[in-house]
Each structure stands twice: as structure tokens, then as C-alpha cells.
Motif scaffolding. Structure first.
Motif, PDB file in Angstrom:
ATOM      1  N   VAL A  18       8.711  -5.506 -14.270  1.00 59.09           N
ATOM      2  CA  VAL A  18       8.555  -4.308 -13.442  1.00 59.09           C
ATOM      3  C   VAL A  18       9.523  -4.361 -12.265  1.00 59.09           C
ATOM      4  CG1 VAL A  18       6.972  -3.105 -11.877  1.00 59.09           C
ATOM      5  CG2 VAL A  18       6.185  -3.833 -14.123  1.00 59.09           C
ATOM      6  N   CYS A  19       9.660  -5.522 -11.658  1.00 54.04           N
ATOM      7  CA  CYS A  19      10.580  -5.664 -10.526  1.00 54.04           C
ATOM      8  C   CYS A  19      12.033  -5.477 -10.956  1.00 54.04           C
ATOM      9  CB  CYS A  19      10.396  -7.025  -9.855  1.00 54.04           C
ATOM     10  SG  CYS A  19       8.899  -7.113  -8.852  1.00 54.04           S
ATOM     11  N   VAL A  20      12.394  -5.921 -12.149  1.00 52.38           N
ATOM     12  CA  VAL A  20      13.758  -5.726 -12.643  1.00 52.38           C
ATOM     13  C   VAL A  20      14.050  -4.234 -12.770  1.00 52.38           C
ATOM     14  CG1 VAL A  20      15.274  -6.031 -14.644  1.00 52.38           C
ATOM     15  CG2 VAL A  20      13.974  -7.965 -13.770  1.00 52.38           C
ATOM     16  N   GLU A  24      16.646  -1.950 -10.364  1.00 45.91           N
ATOM     17  CA  GLU A  24      17.733  -1.136 -10.914  1.00 45.91           C
ATOM     18  C   GLU A  24      17.718   0.273 -10.321  1.00 45.91           C
ATOM     19  OE1 GLU A  24      20.290  -1.803 -13.048  1.00 45.91           O
ATOM     20  OE2 GLU A  24      19.714  -3.903 -12.793  1.00 45.91           O
ATOM     21  N   ARG A  25      16.564   0.725  -9.911  1.00 45.50           N
ATOM     22  CA  ARG A  25      16.438   2.057  -9.317  1.00 45.50           C
ATOM     23  C   ARG A  25      16.553   2.019  -7.797  1.00 45.50           C
ATOM     24  NH1 ARG A  25      13.241   5.940 -12.673  1.00 45.50           N
ATOM     25  NH2 ARG A  25      13.345   5.102 -14.770  1.00 45.50           N
ATOM     26  N   GLY A  26      16.896   0.842  -7.239  1.00 47.02           N
ATOM     27  CA  GLY A  26      17.135   0.737  -5.801  1.00 47.02           C
ATOM     28  C   GLY A  26      15.907   0.420  -4.981  1.00 47.02           C
ATOM     29  N   GLY A  27      15.090  -0.488  -5.443  1.00 47.76           N
ATOM     30  CA  GLY A  27      13.888  -0.867  -4.715  1.00 47.76           C
ATOM     31  C   GLY A  27      14.197  -1.662  -3.452  1.00 47.76           C
ATOM     32  N   PRO A  28      13.163  -2.048  -2.730  1.00 48.98           N
ATOM     33  CA  PRO A  28      13.358  -2.826  -1.505  1.00 48.98           C
ATOM     34  C   PRO A  28      13.941  -4.210  -1.787  1.00 48.98           C
ATOM     35  CG  PRO A  28      11.017  -2.561  -2.003  1.00 48.98           C
ATOM     36  CD  PRO A  28      11.763  -1.765  -3.000  1.00 48.98           C
ATOM     37  N   ALA A  35      13.577  -9.738  -8.924  1.00 43.65           N
ATOM     38  CA  ALA A  35      14.317  -9.384 -10.128  1.00 43.65           C
ATOM     39  C   ALA A  35      15.393 -10.423 -10.429  1.00 43.65           C
ATOM     40  CB  ALA A  35      14.941  -7.998  -9.980  1.00 43.65           C
ATOM     41  N   ALA A  36      16.086 -10.890  -9.400  1.00 42.14           N
ATOM     42  CA  ALA A  36      17.121 -11.912  -9.600  1.00 42.14           C
ATOM     43  C   ALA A  36      16.509 -13.209 -10.109  1.00 42.14           C
ATOM     44  CB  ALA A  36      17.880 -12.148  -8.300  1.00 42.14           C
TER      45      ALA A  36
END
Length: 63
Positions: A18-20, A24-28, A35-36
Motif C-alpha cells: 500500500v505504501c509503495v 508513487e502517487r506522491g504520498g508524505p 516504500a523504499a
């Protein structure tokens, strides 16, 4: 106890995915960090599977 541990691992994997997508959509910033880490863990597991030979598909002859 085993079911609990597997449930936690599954929740972490789903949360990482979900974080990835969110990153990709420009989250915080914290989402991009998670994600990394998720992507890095995936790369490590992928390389480990390839080095053990379990990354071959069933059609490979192994030659």
C-alpha cells in the motif's frame, strides 16, 4: 502462535505494498521511506531466491 506471526508478516507485506502505491502517487515522506524499505526487501529476497536456484521456472532445463 504461528498463526499470529504469519498474520503479522502478512499485514506488514500488505502495508508495504500500500505504501509503495501511495508513494508513487506522491504520498508524505514517511510513506516514501516505507516504500523504499519494502522495495529493498523485495530486491534482497529476489536475489536470494536466484542465488539458491529456486528462482528458475519449471520450463528451465538447468543447463
Amino acid at each position: 502462535m504461528t498463526v499470529f506471526i504469519l498474520s503479522v508478516v502478512l499485514a506488514l507485506a500488505v502495508g508495504g505494498c500500500v505504501c509503495v502505491v501511495w508513494a508513487e502517487r506522491g504520498g508524505p515522506r514517511w510513506v516514501r521511506v516505507v516504500a523504499a524499505v519494502t522495495r529493498g526487501a523485495g530486491e534482497v529476497l529476489s536475489r536470494s531466491a536466484r542465488s539458491n536456484g529456486s528462482g528458475r521456472s519449471s520450463g528451465d532445463s538447468g543447463d
